[in-house]
Design an enzyme around this catalytic site. Structure first.
Site, mmCIF file in Angstrom:
data_model
loop_
_atom_site.group_PDB
_atom_site.id
_atom_site.type_symbol
_atom_site.label_atom_id
_atom_site.label_comp_id
_atom_site.label_asym_id
_atom_site.label_seq_id
_atom_site.Cartn_x
_atom_site.Cartn_y
_atom_site.Cartn_z
ATOM 1 N N ASP A 269 -21.511 14.532 -25.107
ATOM 2 C CA ASP A 269 -21.718 14.047 -23.450
ATOM 3 C C ASP A 269 -23.231 14.373 -23.569
ATOM 4 O O ASP A 269 -24.198 14.667 -24.190
ATOM 5 C CB ASP A 269 -21.070 15.853 -23.083
ATOM 6 C CG ASP A 269 -20.506 15.547 -22.204
ATOM 7 O OD1 ASP A 269 -20.669 14.755 -21.276
ATOM 8 O OD2 ASP A 269 -19.723 16.425 -21.517
ATOM 9 N N ASP B 72 -14.934 12.154 -14.846
ATOM 10 C CA ASP B 72 -14.295 13.792 -14.190
ATOM 11 C C ASP B 72 -12.989 13.818 -13.959
ATOM 12 O O ASP B 72 -12.644 14.665 -13.975
ATOM 13 C CB ASP B 72 -15.299 14.979 -14.181
ATOM 14 C CG ASP B 72 -16.195 15.096 -15.454
ATOM 15 O OD1 ASP B 72 -15.986 15.002 -16.837
ATOM 16 O OD2 ASP B 72 -17.196 16.084 -15.837
HETATM 17 C C1 DGJ Z 1 -18.423 17.023 -18.886
HETATM 18 C C2 DGJ Z 1 -16.859 16.121 -19.411
HETATM 19 O O1 DGJ Z 1 -17.114 14.987 -18.231
HETATM 20 C C3 DGJ Z 1 -16.230 17.011 -19.668
HETATM 21 O O2 DGJ Z 1 -14.629 15.866 -19.983
HETATM 22 C C4 DGJ Z 1 -16.593 18.059 -20.226
HETATM 23 O O3 DGJ Z 1 -16.537 17.515 -21.449
HETATM 24 C C5 DGJ Z 1 -17.137 18.687 -19.745
HETATM 25 N N1 DGJ Z 1 -19.117 17.956 -19.749
HETATM 26 C C6 DGJ Z 1 -17.689 19.920 -20.819
HETATM 27 O O4 DGJ Z 1 -18.695 20.679 -20.580
#
Ligand code: DGJ
Length: 707
Positions: free
Chosen positions: A453, A519
C-alpha cells in the site's frame, strides 16, 4: 541488431499499425506516420509519405519548416514544448543534436526496434533514443541523456512526443479522486496545449492512465484513436498540443522539480517508457496494451486465485479467533488466498501509529502470525500480508529513532495525510532497514502475496540535510526494493495498492502482479472504475472484490448478483465479513466463486469488448475468447432507462461467420442461436432490468462454421 537504414526512412509494421520514421540527414528521428498500416512501401513510396507529412512554408513562417522530432527541438524551429529542457548556469539551454548512429531490427509485420545515438557537441550532451513497435502494435519509446562535459548539467525534463494527424480533434483523458478513480472527460483539441500534470509524488488517484486524441466522437468500437500512457509512478506530465501551423503532438515525460536531476560529468538520466497505441476505437487501443502486457515473461501465469481480504471485514480489529472464523468461511465459499490487511504490526491499533515498526505486534499476536498462517494453509489457501513500506508514522519507534528518515525540505515536517509521513527510501540506511524487515517476514512465514500500500500524496518530498527534491530517486528506490524482494523470494506476488487505485501504471507493474483498482467496492461505481482501468490493463491485473450488501464508501445497497457479477470481470475476491453472513448468502457467494473459477481462463486470456450502447443507462461489456468460440457479456442497468423496454443491445467482437448460442446465465431455456454478424450489427433484445442490476450472457459457438 543490424544496420539497415540506407534510404534514411524506416517503416515498422505490426498488427495493423504502421510507423514511418524519417532518419534522413543528421537530425533526430521524426515520426512522419503513426497510424494504420500503410502496407509494404517501397523506397519511393516511403519518400512520398515522408514528403506529404512535411510542414509547408507559409507567409511569415520559417523558410524551411522542419517536421517535429520524437524529441522536439526548438533549434528546428519547433514552437511547441521542447523535448529536452535544462541548462548549465544559463548556457546550453537549447540543444541541437546531430545523429551519430542508428541501429535497426525487424522486418515484415512483426514490429521492430530502432535505437539512435546523437550528440550535441556545443551543449556537451549525448542522447540515446529507443523506439520499438511491439508485435501487438503498441509503440514504446524512451530517451537517455548523458552529460559529456565536466560541468554539471541541470536537467529540466525529457519529454518525447508523437505527431497526430488533423483528424484528431478531440482529447479524452481521465480525471478521478480517492474512491472514484478514472472518470473520463473530453475536451476539444484546439490550438494550444491541454496539459495534465501530476505533482503528488505517486501516480495519483486523478492520473490519466490513458491520454487519447481521436476523430470526432470516437468510441470503444468506432473512430480513430491515438493514445499515450507513461510507465512511471512519480510526478509526470502528459500533453496534447496543436500549433497555429496545424501540427499536433501528444507528448509525455517525468515531471522534475527544480534541481531534482543535476547530471555530473558522465552521468545519465533515463526517461520512463512512453507507450503509445493507435486503434480503430478504444477497444483496439486497449487490446494492444493487454496483448503487450500478457506477452511479458513475468505476466502472472497461474490462475488468479480467489482472494479473501480482511480489510472491510474487521479493519484494525485483529483477533485470532475471529480471523480464523473468517478464514473458515472463506474456505467454505471457495476462496484460495487469505490476505491479512492493515493492523497486524506493532502499535497499529488505528491509522495514527505504527507505520515503520514492521514487527508482528506481540500484544495482539502473542504467538506471532503462525497460528493464523497455519490455519489458513491447512484450509488449502495461501497467505497474503498487507504492508506499507514507503511510509512512517510520527508515532512509531522508527520515527522516534530516526527522525531524519522522513522526506521533507526547509527544515519542515510536511503536512500529514492519513496521519503519516513518507520514509526516505533514498537514504541507504532506511532502505536497508525496510529491506531487512520485509525479507525477515517473508523468510519467517510462507507469504505468497504482499498487498503493498501507499496511502498518501507526497508534499515537499526532499531528502537529506539539503532537502533536495527526491521523488525521482524515491520512485526508483521503491522499484529496486520490490525487485530485490522478488529476487530473494521467487514466486512472491505483489499488489500495487495506493489509497485504492492511486498507483496504476506500467512502471509499477514491472514489479507487481495486480493493482487494487479502488477503495470503493460499490458495484455501481466499480462498473465505471473497472471499465476505465481496463482501458489500460487486462482483467487479470485488476483487483475486484465482492463487498458487503451495504457499501461503506457510498451508503448504497446492492444485491449479490450485481456485486459479484461486477467483480467477475477482474481478479475476483471477497471483502466482506462472510463469517457473519447468512448460510444462504454464503451458499450464493460460493456459486459465484465457482462461476469465476469456471470462467477465469476465458476472462483472463480473452479480448475485452465494450459496446457503444446509445443509451447511457445501459452498459454492455464482455470478454471474447482468443479463438472467438465463446464469450461472456454483462448487460448492466446503470440507472433507469428512458424507454421501456430498453431496446436491443449489440454484442460486438464475435466471429461474424459463426453461429452462437446465447443464454442468460441461470435461464438456459431461453437460449437463442444467432450469427456473430447479427449479434454485432443488429443485437438482441434483453429483458428489462431494475436499475443497478446486471444480466450475464454466456455465449458459445454452436458449430464450427456456417454453410
Ligand atoms: C488503503 C487500501 O486501499 C485499503 O484496501 C486498505 O488496505 C487500507 N489502506 C488499509 O490501511
Amino acid at each position: 541488431m543490424r544496420f539497415n537504414v540506407t534510404s534514411g526512412l524506416v517503416q515498422l509494421r505490426a498488427a495493423g499499425v504502421g510507423v514511418v520514421l524519417d532518419l534522413r540527414g543528421d537530425r533526430l528521428p521524426r515520426v512522419v506516420h503513426w497510424g494504420p498500416d500503410l502496407g509494404d512501401l517501397g523506397p519511393d513510396d516511403l519518400v512520398a509519405v515522408a514528403d506529404a507529412g512535411a510542414p509547408a512554408a507559409t507567409p511569415n513562417s520559417l523558410d524551411e519548416p522542419q517536421p517535429v522530432g520524437l524529441l522536439p527541438e526548438h533549434a528546428d524551429g519547433w514552437f511547441g514544448r521542447p523535448g529536452l529542457t535544462g541548462h548549465r548556469s544559463g548556457r546550453d539551454w537549447s540543444t541541437r543534436f546531430d545523429l551519430s548512429s542508428v541501429r535497426f531490427e525487424g522486418a515484415g509485420t512483426g514490429g521492430g526496434a530502432v535505437e539512435v545515438a546523437a550528440y550535441d557537441k556545443t551543449a556537451g550532451l549525448a542522447l540515446r533514443i529507443e523506439l520499438e513497435l511491439t508485435p501487438s502494435g503498441l509503440l514504446r519509446t524512451r530517451a537517455a541523456v548523458r552529460n559529456e562535459s565536466t560541468e554539471p548539467f541541470t536537467l529540466g525534463g525529457v519529454e518525447l512526443a508523437l505527431p497526430v494527424p488533423p483528424e484528431a480533434t478531440e482529447v479524452l483523458d481521465l480525471a478521478g479522486r480517492w474512491g472514484r478513480e478514472r472518470a473520463p472527460q473530453r475536451t476539444p483539441f484546439g490550438v494550444g496545449a491541454r496539459v495534465r500534470e501530476n505533482r503528488r509524488g505517486r501516480t495519483g488517484g486523478d492520473a490519466s492512465i490513458l491520454f487519447a486524441a481521436g476523430s470526432p466522437g470516437f468510441g470503444f468500437r468506432s473512430g480513430q484513436v491515438w493514445a499515450l500512457h507513461l510507465g512511471w509512478s512519480g510526478n509526470h506530465r502528459l500533453y496534447a498540443e496543436r500549433l497555429s501551423s496545424g501540427e499536433a503532438v501528444l507528448g509525455a515525460g517525468e515531471l522534475l522539480s527544480a534541481g531534482e536531476v543535476v547530471l555530473a560529468a558522465g552521468e545519465e538520466y533515463e526517461s520512463p517508457w512512453l507507450y503509445a497505441a493507435y486503434g480503430d476505437g478504444l477497444d483496439e487501443v486497449s487490446a494492444r496494451f493487454h496483448q503487450y502486457l500478457r506477452s511479458r515473461p513475468a505476466h502472472p501465469a497461474q490462475p488468479r486465485p480467489v482472494v479473501l481480504n480482511t480489510w472491510e471485514a474487521v479493519y484494525f480489529d485483529h483477533d485470532l479467533d475471529r480471523l480464523k472464523e473468517l478464514a473458515d468461511a472463506g474456505a467454505e465459499v471457495g476462496a484460495e488466498r487469505f490476505v491479512l490487511d492493515d493492523g497486524w504490526f506493532r502499535h497499529r491499533r488505528n491509522d495514527h501509529a505504527g507505520l515503520g515498526d514492521w514487527y508482528v505486534d506481540e500484544q495482539v499476536w502473542p504467538d506471532g502470525l503462525r497460528p493464523l498462517v497455519d490455519h489458513v494453509v491447512a484450509l488449502g489457501m495461501d497467505f497474503g500480508l498487507w504492508v506499507e513500506p514507503e511510509m512512517i508514522s510520527l508515532d512509531s519507534d522508527l520515527a522516534r529513532a530516526h527522525p531524519d528518515w522522513i522526506l521533507g525540505t526547509g527544515g519542515r515536517i510536511p503536512p500529514e495525510a492519513r496521519h503519516q509521513q513518507v520514509l526516505d527510501l533514498t537514504n541507504p540506511a532506511a532502505y536497508d532497514y525496510i529491506l531487512e524487515r520485509l525479507d525477515a517476514l517473508l523468510t519467517e512465514y510462507p507469504i505468497a502475496f504482499l498487498k503493498w500500500d501507499h496511502n498518501r500524496d507526497l508534499v515537499e518530498a526532499g531528502s537529506g540535510p539539503s532537502g533536495a527534491p527526491a521523488v525521482h530517486r524515491q520512485t526508483l528506490s521503491t522499484y529496486r526494493l520490490m525487485a530485490e524482494l522478488r529476487r530473494r523470494h521467487p514466486g512472491l506476488e505483489i499488489e500495487s495498492c495506493s489509497s485504492g487505485g492511486a498507483r496504476v501504471d506500467l512502471g509499477i507493474l514491472q514489479h507487481t502482479d495486480r493493482i487494487w483498482a479502488s477503495d470503493c467496492i460499490d458495484a455501481l461505481e466499480r462498473q465505471q472504475i473497472q471499465r476505465w482501468t481496463a482501458a489500460l490493463l487486462p482483467p487479470e491485473l485488476i483487483g475486484a472484490h465482492v463487498g458487503a450488501p451495504w457499501s461503506l464508501t457510498t451508503g448504497r445497497w446492492h444485491d449479490l448478483s450485481f456485486r459479484a457479477g461486477t467483480a467477475l470481470f477482474g481478479h475476483f475476491g471477497i471483502e466482506w465479513d462472510i463469517s457473519r453472513a447468512s448460510a444462504q448468502e454464503r451458499a450464493d457467494l460460493a456459486s459465484w466463486v465457482a462461476l469465476y473459477k469456471e470462467l477465469r481462463e476465458l476472462l483472463h486470456t480473452g479480448e475485452v469488448v465494450r459496446a457503444d450502447h446509445p443509451d447511457p443507462a445501459s452498459w454492455v461489456h464482455g470478454v471474447v475468447s482468443e479463438s472467438r468460440d465463446q464469450a461472456v457479456f454483462a448487460v448492466v442497468a446503470m440507472r433507469t432507462a428512458l424507454t421501456s423496454p430498453p431496446g436491443r443491445v449489440r454484442l460486438p467482437g464475435l466471429d461474424p461467420d459463426r453461429r452462437y448460442r446465447v443464454a442468460v446465465l441461470g435461464d438456459d431455456d431461453g437460449a437463442v442461436v444467432i450469427t456473430g454478424r447479427a449479434l454485432g450489427a443488429a443485437g438482441l433484445r434483453v429483458p428489462t432490468q431494475h436499475p443497478e442490476r446486471l444480466l450475464l450472457l454466456r455465449i458459445t459457438s454452436s458449430e464450427e462454421g456456417m454453410t
